[in-house]
Design a protein around this motif. Sequence first.
Motif, PDB file in Angstrom:
ATOM      1  N   HIS A 250      11.200  59.120 -19.976  1.00 32.54           N
ATOM      2  CA  HIS A 250      10.575  59.800 -18.849  1.00 32.54           C
ATOM      3  C   HIS A 250      11.394  59.732 -17.563  1.00 32.54           C
ATOM      4  O   HIS A 250      10.875  59.426 -16.497  1.00 32.54           O
ATOM      5  CB  HIS A 250       9.163  59.255 -18.626  1.00 32.54           C
ATOM      6  N   CYS A 252      12.861  61.669 -14.661  1.00 35.24           N
ATOM      7  CA  CYS A 252      12.244  62.861 -14.095  1.00 35.24           C
ATOM      8  C   CYS A 252      13.238  64.004 -13.920  1.00 35.24           C
ATOM      9  O   CYS A 252      14.349  63.824 -13.425  1.00 35.24           O
ATOM     10  CB  CYS A 252      11.614  62.505 -12.745  1.00 35.24           C
ATOM     11  N   CYS A 276      10.701  64.101 -18.680  1.00 34.62           N
ATOM     12  CA  CYS A 276       9.473  64.090 -17.886  1.00 34.62           C
ATOM     13  C   CYS A 276       9.265  65.498 -17.340  1.00 34.62           C
ATOM     14  O   CYS A 276       9.282  66.464 -18.082  1.00 34.62           O
ATOM     15  CB  CYS A 276       9.571  63.025 -16.792  1.00 34.62           C
ATOM     16  N   CYS A 277       9.143  65.648 -16.037  1.00 34.30           N
ATOM     17  CA  CYS A 277       8.890  66.963 -15.459  1.00 34.30           C
ATOM     18  C   CYS A 277      10.130  67.851 -15.583  1.00 34.30           C
ATOM     19  O   CYS A 277      11.246  67.369 -15.723  1.00 34.30           O
ATOM     20  CB  CYS A 277       8.478  66.815 -14.003  1.00 34.30           C
TER      21      CYS A 277
END
Length: 384
Positions: A250, A252, A276-277
């Motif tokens: 994760h 980002c 992640c995002c």
Amino acid sequence: MAEALDSALSEVRALLLGPGLTRAVAAGRRRGQRPSVVRAELRPVTLKAGPRLQIATSDGARPTTRNVAPGAEAGAAVDELLAEPFGNWHVETADATLQLRVTKSGEAQVHRAAASRPAGAAEGHDRAKDWLLDPGDPLFAEIGGSAAKRRQVDAFLRALAATLPDDLTGPLRVVDLGCGNAYLTFAAYRYLTGRGLDVTLVGVDVREDQRRRNSELAERLGWAERVGFVAGTIAEAAVDPAPDLVLALHACDTATDEALARAVRWGARWVLAAPCCHHDLAAQLRSRPAPAPYELLTRQGILRERFADVLTDAVRAGLLRLHGYRAEVVEFVDSQHTPRNLLIRARRTAGAPTESQRTEYRDLVDQWGVTPRLETLLDGADGR
């Protein structure tokens, strides 16, 4: 206080030598003291010579396993371990679980729980899981982490177990990029050394306070000589020598791209990254019209964001393939535990990409008019 600890250790001894033992783990250390081994695991086994108590210990580098006979031999071996200044004992029997933790002040904290299900029960998802690292492992008493985080870490380790060859031997250099609180870092070290591997592991995080915290934890666990931490960005942190295995849980947005790019430049043999995002390509898609006839995919904001997620990980896998990796995108944990449940898993083959693979990738990004961050980071690397 000493009497309470002695009483708790006597209870542990009875369970370790009793007929209902299924598994026990000792780890950690008491304040100001250091056990001669960093971890011990005990379990009953049946050999041709009869029942034995198997005792596996690790000095932080190499594990040692011995099988002792019931009676005086087992009793002496257990007494030796109980005399060690371990900070945690976790003992499982057919009927109950006991956890003993020695606090910084030397106080004994004991937690007892009945077995959640009788031995042999066969219910589906509620039955006791075959965890790679039991969530009740004493390690988690030291490193913390929510139940959801422990599930994510265990699921990540399962993906790792499926990636590494069963017959892997020799030294293994590992880096965890964007390690944060280092739940995965410590759990991966525990799991890999439990497989008998000679592991050195480096955790990288941009925050200096995280480096200090994680380094103190490694010292407390007795792993400081094999598990280290550096403060720096994923793209530039000093890691030497280059790792064989790269982990990233994760990281980002484009931090995942930085982790993948470093892995490629290192020539890492294996890469496991859970993105992640995904903001970068989503922003690029917002700034230009979609190619016909795909306007419906990006007209609605929620659909555009979800499509950007898919496109981002698709081009990441495609780029890894162009740089000598066999890459796949898999779901590594149920979405109820985290919506970011995809994993990019790659193994280096060093094979040259085919012209059709190059064309396939180029046609995709050109049609959508996007420039993936990973492509920019890998520009000029071998394989393009």
